[in-house]
Each structure stands twice: as structure tokens, then as C-alpha cells.
Write an enzyme that holds these catalytic residues in place. Structure first.
Site, PDB file in Angstrom:
ATOM      1  N   TYR A  17      90.966   3.111 -20.953  1.00  0.00           N
ATOM      2  CA  TYR A  17      92.113   3.556 -20.216  1.00  0.00           C
ATOM      3  C   TYR A  17      91.585   3.701 -18.719  1.00  0.00           C
ATOM      4  O   TYR A  17      91.798   4.764 -18.017  1.00  0.00           O
ATOM      5  CB  TYR A  17      92.567   4.925 -20.705  1.00  0.00           C
ATOM      6  CG  TYR A  17      92.787   4.789 -22.296  1.00  0.00           C
ATOM      7  CD1 TYR A  17      93.786   4.192 -22.858  1.00  0.00           C
ATOM      8  CD2 TYR A  17      91.932   5.431 -22.874  1.00  0.00           C
ATOM      9  CE1 TYR A  17      93.913   3.832 -24.021  1.00  0.00           C
ATOM     10  CE2 TYR A  17      91.993   5.486 -24.357  1.00  0.00           C
ATOM     11  CZ  TYR A  17      93.071   4.808 -24.929  1.00  0.00           C
ATOM     12  OH  TYR A  17      93.277   4.766 -26.286  1.00  0.00           O
ATOM     13  N   TYR A 144      99.248   9.879 -32.696  1.00  0.00           N
ATOM     14  CA  TYR A 144      98.503   8.999 -32.142  1.00  0.00           C
ATOM     15  C   TYR A 144      97.958   8.198 -33.186  1.00  0.00           C
ATOM     16  O   TYR A 144      97.265   8.979 -34.054  1.00  0.00           O
ATOM     17  CB  TYR A 144      97.727   9.492 -31.053  1.00  0.00           C
ATOM     18  CG  TYR A 144      96.585   8.339 -30.537  1.00  0.00           C
ATOM     19  CD1 TYR A 144      97.014   7.494 -29.683  1.00  0.00           C
ATOM     20  CD2 TYR A 144      95.522   8.165 -31.365  1.00  0.00           C
ATOM     21  CE1 TYR A 144      95.991   6.406 -29.194  1.00  0.00           C
ATOM     22  CE2 TYR A 144      94.715   7.194 -30.979  1.00  0.00           C
ATOM     23  CZ  TYR A 144      94.917   6.277 -29.878  1.00  0.00           C
ATOM     24  OH  TYR A 144      94.089   4.935 -29.539  1.00  0.00           O
ATOM     25  N   ASP A 245      96.790   9.558 -41.546  1.00  0.00           N
ATOM     26  CA  ASP A 245      95.813   9.031 -40.716  1.00  0.00           C
ATOM     27  C   ASP A 245      94.556  10.296 -40.545  1.00  0.00           C
ATOM     28  O   ASP A 245      95.061  11.085 -39.658  1.00  0.00           O
ATOM     29  CB  ASP A 245      96.571   8.680 -39.278  1.00  0.00           C
ATOM     30  CG  ASP A 245      95.611   8.165 -38.182  1.00  0.00           C
ATOM     31  OD1 ASP A 245      94.402   8.296 -38.553  1.00  0.00           O
ATOM     32  OD2 ASP A 245      96.088   7.812 -37.199  1.00  0.00           O
ATOM     33  N   LYS A 274      86.255   6.686 -37.256  1.00  0.00           N
ATOM     34  CA  LYS A 274      85.523   7.547 -36.611  1.00  0.00           C
ATOM     35  C   LYS A 274      84.180   8.128 -36.969  1.00  0.00           C
ATOM     36  O   LYS A 274      83.223   7.732 -37.040  1.00  0.00           O
ATOM     37  CB  LYS A 274      86.515   8.490 -35.802  1.00  0.00           C
ATOM     38  CG  LYS A 274      87.227   7.900 -34.922  1.00  0.00           C
ATOM     39  CD  LYS A 274      87.921   9.154 -34.180  1.00  0.00           C
ATOM     40  CE  LYS A 274      88.405   8.476 -32.839  1.00  0.00           C
ATOM     41  NZ  LYS A 274      90.080   8.388 -32.733  1.00  0.00           N
TER      42      LYS A 274
END
Ligand SMILES: *Cc1c(COP(=O)(O)O)cnc(C)c1O
Length: 429
Positions: A17, A144, A245, A274
Site C-alpha cells: 500500500y 477485511y 476467516d 499468518k
């Protein structure tokens, strides 16, 4: 390396980003061990980020390193099509045993976003194979789920990249982010938005997709476990799949193995990533129930249509096996609880600070939400000067340190946050 490598980096390399015209500064890290990152000029920073939820055991862990070295000497990679291997089988056995009950068919993929794509494709194929093709998902605002197209389409529609890719993204249904916080008292009616939306739209929906308990990159909110129980009940009532998630929350971060465990529920599909490899290699997994897997396999296609080149990468699986073996004695529980207590002691007093809108702590996650947006590169460089690695975003300064962090190191992170609030130039006015 070329002495101007930082200049090359700024000129040629995209970071997450950032702009190619005005890139945020990047700090050169030459090594990392335990809870410390070492910069090329020798400065050492206490790590408050676990490299985005991943490095739960700290860096350079001897047990994970050993497992990876052993695996490298056998094979780093071999294709998964038509071939299998111990590291993958061992990992999948472990995952099936660890995740909430009933999730027994495992798909290994290479990143969190891909695990979400896989989960969404599974839900679509499930309905197609059931002879009732549907294509909509219900997701939560402030959610997200990753940066690939399917994942983006279920991220918060206002506070994400939706608008940039508007014409490419399928439109899904959204309900407000759960308002009742973790730790508050649940009131009947707190779920109204969810239940009325599902009552109206369930017939066009495939699945509800959400981050259980912790909404991460969409605003660092912690919501009431009863909300999850209600979603589970409503999905059962309407025959919808529930996709959890757990890419950020899995493996102890919230104080339970998985965030779903706070509510005692089991989804129909779960995504992990992760911290799966202890932050060493990129790997993710999507697990589902047997009846979902078998329905998909009974489709016209006759199979599930996904198969990444690096599926089941043995080196990543070996790292994951080692990381999970470090968790299995559950000694992370008291450590996460101690981190939570220290985060509360250090952060809750900041509620009185004029710059602070809110403070929240759950497990080894501490969040300070500021009233003004943060001047990220100014604050980042101040943190580096204080000897800490904390990377704020939006109006959130947050910590999710490795579970092995000691009291003194965590105290440095907490002092740095408290100190940071006193400088006007750390905020955008
Ligand atoms: C980070 C994250 C993802 C995406 O994972 P990547 O490995 O970055 O693709 C998806 N969902 C949640 C909740 C995450 O925190």
C-alpha cells in the site's frame, strides 16, 4: 549489495500500500531474533507487530529453524498433484485435530487471500452442485478478508478498495459491524440488522463470511461472542454456510486457539494463515466439513477446481508443524494472558488522554484508537528513534507482540505509545 540499495528500493520496489512517487520510508532490517529487529546501522528495535500477526514465537526460533533445515536437506518443494508427503499429511492431521470440530477436509494454499478465494469458490461450487446455483455472500461492514478480487468483494464496501475496482467486483450483501463489544452485556435485539437481513435475503445467499470476534484491518474491533452464536444459529436455520476467516485470529492470539472457541461454535469453512508457520513461510489452509467437500465433489466438475503450483509446499508445512508443536503444550495460554494484563495496565490509563478515542485489549492484541488520523511516517520514525517497531494505520496504534515477549520489552512498547500521544505532529489536523 549496492551501497545505494535504499535508493533502488525507493525507485523500483513496491511495498504494501505505498506510492511509487512518494513512498513511505522503508527501514533496512538485516536480522531478527526473539523479539528484536536489527537495522543495518546496528540499532535494535523491540517488535510490537509480530510481522502482521505472524511471528508468534518471535524471530529465528531454533525449533522452527531446525525443522526447516531438516526439511531443506530432504526437499524444499515437490508438486502436490499426484504426489503427497509427510510434512503435508502431518500438518493436515494436526489442523483437523486443532480447529473447531467437524472441519476435516483440508485445502492447503499459499496465502491468506488465496485461502479466502478457495473458501468462496467452495461455497459457490457447493450450491451449484446442490442444483441451486447462488452467488451472493453476506459479509460484515468493517470486515477485511484480503486483497485478491473475491476477498476484496467481501471487505467493507466503504472503507476499502471497493471503489477503485467497482466495475470488476461482484456486489454482495453487507450488514453493520456488530455493535456489542466483547466483554459488554448482550441485549436481545443487538442482532436485529443481521436477523432481518437474513430473513429477507437468505434465498439468494451462499454463505455468511466474517472474521470471528476480531475485525482486524477494517478497524480493530472486538465484538461479542453471542453474535457469532446467533450467526451460527441463523445459518443453520436458513441452510447457509458459515465461513470463518481466522487468518489473523488463529493460533492463540485472542486467548483461545481460535476466535470461534470464544463462542463455542464451529463454522462450515475455516481459513487459517499468518501465524500458521510462526511467521516464517507463506502458507494458508481452508478446512471444511465432509458433507460440503462431498457435495462439491459430486458436481458436474467432479472435483474442486483449484490447485496452486506451490500447494502443500513441504518447507512451509515443516515450518508449520514446528510452530504448532511449540503451541501444543498450551504454555502460550498463560503468556497471552500475562500480555493481556500488561496491555490493559499500560493502555487503559490512556483513555484519559485528549488524543484518545478508545482503548481496547483482547488476548495479545492492544489497540489505541486516536481521535485524529495518524501521520504514519512521522510517527513511525519517532517510534524507531525510541527503539520500537510499531506500525500504525488510519487512527489505530496497535500492538500484537510475539507471545514470547518479556515484561521489560513490552513495557518499552507501552511507554513509546503513551509518549507518542503527546506530539501534535504525529497527527493530521
Ligand atoms: C491478513 C488477512 C488476510 C489476507 O492474508 P494474506 O496472507 O495477506 O493474503 C485475510 N483475512 C484476514 C482476517 C487477515 O488478517
Amino acid at each position: 549489495m549496492h551501497p545505494d540499495y535504499l535508493a533502488f528500493d525507493r525507485r523500483h520496489i513496491w511495498h504494501p500500500y505505498t506510492s511509487m512517487i512518494h513512498p513511505l520510508p522503508s527501514y533496512p532490517v538485516i536480522s531478527a531474533a526473539g523479539c528484536e529487529l536489527t537495522l543495518s546501522d546496528g540499532r535494535r528495535l523491540v517488535d510490537g507487530m509480530s510481522s502482521w500477526w505472524a511471528a508468534i514465537h518471535g524471530y529465528n526460533h531454533p525449533v522452527i529453524n531446525q525443522a526447516m533445515n531438516d526439511q531443506i536437506s530432504h526437499m524444499s518443494h515437490v508438486m502436490f498433484g499426484g504426489i503427497t508427503h509427510y510434512p503435508a499429511v502431518e500438518l493436515c492431521q494436526r489442523l483437523v485435530a486443532l480447529v473447531p470440530s467437524g472441519l476435516e477436509c483440508v485445502f492447503l494454499a499459499d496465502s491468506g487471500s488465496v485461502a479466502i478465494e478457495v473458501a468462496m469458490k467452495m461455497a459457490l461450487q457447493y450450491w451449484q452442485a446442490s442444483g441451486k446455483p447462488r452467488r451472493k455472500f453476506l459479509a460484515l461492514r468493517q470486515g477485511y478478508h484480503g486483497d485478491t478480487f473475491g476477498a476484496m468483494s467481501v471487505c467493507d464496501p466503504d472503507n476499502s478498495m471497493h471503489r477503485l475496482y467497482n466495475n470488476y467486483l461482484p456486489t454482495h450483501l453487507f450488514v453493520d459491524s456488530p455493535q456489542r463489544r466483547f466483554g459488554e452485556t448482550w441485549h436481545a435485539g443487538d442482532d436485529l440488522n443481521l436477523s432481518t437481513t437474513l430473513a429477507t435475503h437468505h434465498a439468494s445467499l451462499t454463505a455468511v463470511i466474517l472474521e470471528p470476534i476480531v475485525q482486524g484491518a477494517g478497524g480493530m474491533h472486538f465484538y461479542h461472542p453471542h453474535y457469532l452464536r446467533l450467526v451460527r444459529e441463523l445459518c443453520d436455520q436458513y441452510g447457509l454456510l458459515l465461513i470463518a476467516d481466522e487468518i489473523a485470529t488463529g493460533f492463540g492470539r485472542t486467548g483461545e486457539w481460535f476466535a470461534c472457541d470464544h463462542a463455542g461454535i464451529s463454522p462450515d469453512i475455516i481459513c487459517v494463515g499468518k501465524a500458521l508457520t510462526g511467521g516464517t513461510m507463506t502458507l494458508s489452509a481452508t478446512l471444511t466439513r465432509r458433507h460440503v467437500a462431498e457435495t462439491i465433489s459430486n458436481s458436474d466438475a467432479g472435483c474442486f477446481m483449484h490447485g496452486p503450483t506451490f500447494m502443500g509446499n513441504p518447507l512451509a508445512c515443516a515450518a508449520a508443524n514446528a510452530s504448532i508443536s511449540l503451541l501444543e503444550d498450551e504454555s502460550w495460554r498463560p503468556r497471552v494472558a500475562a500480555i493481556a494484563a500488561q496491555l490493559r495496565a499500560g493502555l487503559l490509563p490512556l483513555l484519559d488522554h485528549p488524543q484518545v478515542r478508545d482503548v481496547r485489549v483482547l488476548g495479545a492484541i492492544g489497540v489505541v484508537e486516536t481521535k485524529l488520523p495518524i501521520a504514519v511516517s512521522t510517527l513511525q520514525s519517532w517510534f524507531v528513534d525510541q527503539g520500537v517497531w510499531i506500525r500504525p494505520f488510519g487512527s489505530y496504534i496497535y500492538l500484537m507482540p510475539p507471545y514470547i515477549i518479556n515484561v521489560e520489552a513490552l513495557q518499552r512498547l507501552l511507554y513509546a505509545i503513551a509518549g507518542a500521544l503527546d506530539y501534535q505532529n504525529h497527527f493530521i489536523i
